[in-house]
Structures are given as C-alpha cells and as structure tokens.
Design a protein around this motif. Structure first.
Motif, PDB file in Angstrom:
ATOM      1  N   GLN A 157      19.519 -14.091  28.949  1.00  0.00           N
ATOM      2  CA  GLN A 157      20.136 -15.264  28.623  1.00  0.00           C
ATOM      3  C   GLN A 157      20.094 -16.249  29.866  1.00  0.00           C
ATOM      4  N   LYS A 158      20.956 -15.538  30.869  1.00  0.00           N
ATOM      5  CA  LYS A 158      21.356 -16.316  31.959  1.00  0.00           C
ATOM      6  C   LYS A 158      19.818 -16.646  32.928  1.00  0.00           C
ATOM      7  N   GLY A 159      18.786 -15.948  32.834  1.00  0.00           N
ATOM      8  CA  GLY A 159      17.527 -16.372  33.225  1.00  0.00           C
ATOM      9  C   GLY A 159      17.144 -17.458  32.667  1.00  0.00           C
ATOM     10  N   ARG A 160      16.853 -17.573  31.426  1.00  0.00           N
ATOM     11  CA  ARG A 160      16.391 -18.716  30.686  1.00  0.00           C
ATOM     12  C   ARG A 160      17.263 -20.082  30.914  1.00  0.00           C
ATOM     13  N   TYR A 161      18.614 -20.047  31.022  1.00  0.00           N
ATOM     14  CA  TYR A 161      19.685 -20.992  31.136  1.00  0.00           C
ATOM     15  C   TYR A 161      19.164 -21.655  32.434  1.00  0.00           C
ATOM     16  N   ASN A 162      19.139 -20.894  33.630  1.00  0.00           N
ATOM     17  CA  ASN A 162      18.924 -21.120  35.018  1.00  0.00           C
ATOM     18  C   ASN A 162      17.482 -22.120  35.126  1.00  0.00           C
ATOM     19  N   ILE A 163      16.581 -21.399  34.483  1.00  0.00           N
ATOM     20  CA  ILE A 163      15.292 -22.207  34.434  1.00  0.00           C
ATOM     21  C   ILE A 163      15.217 -23.531  33.986  1.00  0.00           C
ATOM     22  N   ARG A 164      15.864 -23.730  32.861  1.00  0.00           N
ATOM     23  CA  ARG A 164      16.165 -24.983  32.181  1.00  0.00           C
ATOM     24  C   ARG A 164      17.044 -25.926  33.019  1.00  0.00           C
ATOM     25  N   LEU A 165      18.003 -25.342  33.431  1.00  0.00           N
ATOM     26  CA  LEU A 165      19.064 -26.054  34.339  1.00  0.00           C
ATOM     27  C   LEU A 165      18.025 -26.651  35.650  1.00  0.00           C
ATOM     28  N   ALA A 166      17.462 -25.923  36.185  1.00  0.00           N
ATOM     29  CA  ALA A 166      16.708 -26.375  37.413  1.00  0.00           C
ATOM     30  C   ALA A 166      15.669 -27.464  37.014  1.00  0.00           C
ATOM     31  N   LYS A 167      15.070 -27.304  35.693  1.00  0.00           N
ATOM     32  CA  LYS A 167      14.303 -28.402  35.482  1.00  0.00           C
ATOM     33  C   LYS A 167      14.841 -29.647  35.354  1.00  0.00           C
ATOM     34  N   LYS A 168      16.033 -29.566  34.442  1.00  0.00           N
ATOM     35  CA  LYS A 168      16.836 -30.754  34.037  1.00  0.00           C
ATOM     36  C   LYS A 168      17.297 -31.492  35.200  1.00  0.00           C
ATOM     37  N   LYS A 169      17.585 -30.692  36.129  1.00  0.00           N
ATOM     38  CA  LYS A 169      18.255 -31.268  37.450  1.00  0.00           C
ATOM     39  C   LYS A 169      17.175 -32.067  38.323  1.00  0.00           C
ATOM     40  N   GLY A 170      15.988 -31.845  37.876  1.00  0.00           N
ATOM     41  CA  GLY A 170      14.868 -32.446  38.841  1.00  0.00           C
ATOM     42  C   GLY A 170      14.090 -31.627  39.702  1.00  0.00           C
ATOM     43  N   VAL A 171      14.359 -30.070  39.815  1.00  0.00           N
ATOM     44  CA  VAL A 171      13.646 -29.522  41.020  1.00  0.00           C
ATOM     45  C   VAL A 171      12.183 -29.326  40.618  1.00  0.00           C
ATOM     46  N   LYS A 172      11.516 -29.339  41.683  1.00  0.00           N
ATOM     47  CA  LYS A 172      10.111 -29.694  41.469  1.00  0.00           C
ATOM     48  C   LYS A 172       9.337 -28.491  42.290  1.00  0.00           C
ATOM     49  N   ILE A 173       8.291 -27.884  41.692  1.00  0.00           N
ATOM     50  CA  ILE A 173       7.433 -26.593  42.495  1.00  0.00           C
ATOM     51  C   ILE A 173       6.274 -27.296  42.890  1.00  0.00           C
ATOM     52  N   HIS A 174       5.878 -26.928  43.924  1.00  0.00           N
ATOM     53  CA  HIS A 174       4.445 -26.967  44.596  1.00  0.00           C
ATOM     54  C   HIS A 174       3.639 -25.661  45.076  1.00  0.00           C
ATOM     55  N   LEU A 175       2.303 -25.762  45.305  1.00  0.00           N
ATOM     56  CA  LEU A 175       1.759 -24.870  45.821  1.00  0.00           C
ATOM     57  C   LEU A 175       1.353 -25.237  47.165  1.00  0.00           C
ATOM     58  N   CYS A 176       1.598 -24.601  48.262  1.00  0.00           N
ATOM     59  CA  CYS A 176       1.543 -24.978  49.599  1.00  0.00           C
ATOM     60  C   CYS A 176      -0.099 -24.840  49.757  1.00  0.00           C
ATOM     61  N   ASN A 177      -0.779 -25.752  50.639  1.00  0.00           N
ATOM     62  CA  ASN A 177      -2.175 -25.587  50.745  1.00  0.00           C
ATOM     63  C   ASN A 177      -2.183 -25.215  52.284  1.00  0.00           C
TER      64      ASN A 177
END
Length: 316
Positions: A157-177
């Motif tokens: 449950q903590k894993g799912r919660y932390n993923i949702r939290l990061a999304k909600k707070k505006g963390v963005k992921i990109h793939l470096c080239n």
C-alpha cells in the motif's frame, strides 16, 4: 573440444551466442566489455570460446582488473556460459583455465574469478567460494506480463501511495538523451552529485563519474540502457540507470537527492521505468539486489524496504 581466444571479427558470433544462451546476461556481451575497458583499472578484455569443430558451444568474456604492485586478476562476470552438464563440465573448465592461464602469465594475473549463478558455483571444482560477491546473491523480480492494474494491486500500500503522492505534487519524469551533449552533461553531473549524497546517506561506496558516463554512452549505442530523471520545478530530485537485455530490464543504479524527499520522486521514477520496460515487451523487471530474508541488519536493509514496496517475488 578446443578453446581459443576469439578474434575481433568473431565478436558478432559471440554476442549471438550470449543472446541465445539460457544463462546469457548483458555482462557477457561485447558491449559490456567495451564499457568495462573504458574504466582505467579494467583496460583489457578477452573472449575465450569453446568449440566442437566449428560450432561455438561455450566460453566466457574476461576483463582484467588491476591490483597494486603491477598485479591483476581476471574476472568473468556472470560467466562462464556453459551447459553445466556434470559429464562435461570439468573438461570444459579445464580448457577455459588453460587459455586463461596463458593470459594470466602475460598479464601478471594472480587469480581467475568466475561468477555464474550461485546455484551452479557448487559444480565448479578447483574454485573457492568468495565471501564477498560482485553480483547480488538475492534479488527481487517483477513479472511484467501482468497488467499495469495487477502490478499496482500486488504492490504494498505504501508503494502505491507514494507513487500517487509524487504525481499529485507535480514530479515529472523524463528520459535523458545521451546523444544530446548539453542535456547529458547536465543530467550526468546531477546524477553524480546525488550519488554522493545517496552513498553517504545509505553507507555505500561508488565509482567515479566516468564509470556511469561510459556505461550510459556505450550501452545506449546498443539499445541496452535507459537513463531516467525525476524533476520537480526544474530541480533534479532522483535518477536511475536501467539496462535492457533479452527479455529483462534491470534497475542498475538509482540515486536520490537529500532535498524534497517528502515528494517521493524515486517511487514515481521507478514506476515509470517499470511501465516503460513493459511497453518494450520486457517480461521481467529485476531490482538487482536485496537483503536476504530474516537479516534485519543487512547493509541492504534500506534499499530492500524501498524495492519490496513494489511487490514482486524473491529469487536467489
């Protein structure tokens, strides 16, 4: 049966063999060897092939590791690649040792270190089990054949919660080239800065920056690696290097900043890397190394807590 050191023009034959061998990993590919030999203390590699007639039936790639006073040792990462048939294993290993011995004399090597999967180590005579392995003895695997919904369901449950939290707070992921020099330089510098923070925080050691730079640069050329960055309001908070080989994506090196840890960026970063691996039809996501069960004081305690929140199953 005959063993010989392969020539440059036989490397494609070797790579095909590694890809088709059931125990073949990225560590035995010539791409990995090229990356390794860019490291100052590991500047040479050899591939010993075992042949029956003209057919390649086994072998290993070895990398030279420097030691003080002009000595070195030879290392076969996740090798040798053999069939481990009890009836032929000694003959095959004898042939490999003979070729390795010739190299050892030229290079002043004092021992040969082999590193097949742990279960098969017991079948190799004349070798001693090392008490400190280079490769993890316990790992955590995710079955990427599951749907994204099922992968989320089997998480803690903590894993799912932390993923949702990061999304909600505006963390963005990109793939470096890595082929964009300006972007790559920025990201690898940030990666190394966070690496030093991570090692100090978690009690690990680290290589110098060029090791990670070379790993990404070389393996990108073979589509064997992806370099992910997590950002928040323009600040890099976490990064990870994930290797791709055959049907397995492996979470190789992960780092995170001491800043904004409440945003849980590494959780979203890991989830995006898992989803990307699934999109590329990888069947397994390997978290690479965790602590054994029932060892609460193991050095991997912290990273094990993080990794196991994604669910999966243990393998030794």
């Amino acid at each position: 049966m005959k063993a010989k050191i392969l020539e440059k023009n036989q490397e494609e034959l070797w790579d095909k063999f590694v890809k088709e061998h059931p125990l073949g990993t990225i560590h035995q590919t010539t791409a990995w060897g090229k990356f390794q030999t860019r490291i100052k203390s590991r500047n040479k590699k050899w591939i010993i092939g075992l042949f029956e007639g003209e057919k390649l039936i086994g072998g290993t790639m070895m990398v030279r590791h420097s030691l003080p006073k002009g000595y070195c040792f030879l290392y076969c990462a996740r090798g040798p690649l053999l069939d481990f048939n009890p009836d032929t294993i000694e003959e095959q290993m004898s042939a490999i040792r003979k070729e390795a011995g010739s190299i050892a004399k030229e290079e002043n090597a004092i021992f040969l270190r082999v590193d097949p999967s742990l279960k098969r180590m017991k079948k190799l005579k004349r070798f001693h089990i090392s008490h400190s392995g280079f490769q993890p003895e316990h790992t955590l695997l995710l079955d990427l054949k599951l749907s994204e919904e099922s992968l989320l369901e089997q998480m803690k449950q903590k894993g799912r919660y932390n993923i949702r939290l990061a999304k909600k707070k505006g963390v963005k992921i990109h793939l470096c080239n890595p082929r964009n020099p300006e972007e790559f330089e920025r990201d690898i510098d940030a990666y190394y800065k966070m690496l030093k923070e991570t090692t100090q925080r978690d009690g690990f050691s680290a290589h110098n920056k060029d090791v990670y730079r070379n790993m990404v640069e070389v393996l990108t050329g073979h589509n064997f690696v992806k370099f992910y960055i997590a950002e928040y309001e323009g600040k890099i908070l976490a990064a990870t290097i994930v290797t791709y080989f055959k049907d397995t994506a492996t979470y190789y090196y992960g780092v995170s900043s001491n800043h904004c840890r409440n945003l849980m960026a590494p959780y979203l970063l890991q989830w995006e890397a898992i989803k990307e691996a699934k999109k590329h039809e990888m069947k397994t996501y390997d978290f690479l190394g965790i602590a054994p069960e029932n060892k609460p004081d193991h050095p991997y305690k912290g990273i094990t807590q993080f990794k196991t929140r994604f669910g999966g199953y243990r393998e030794t």
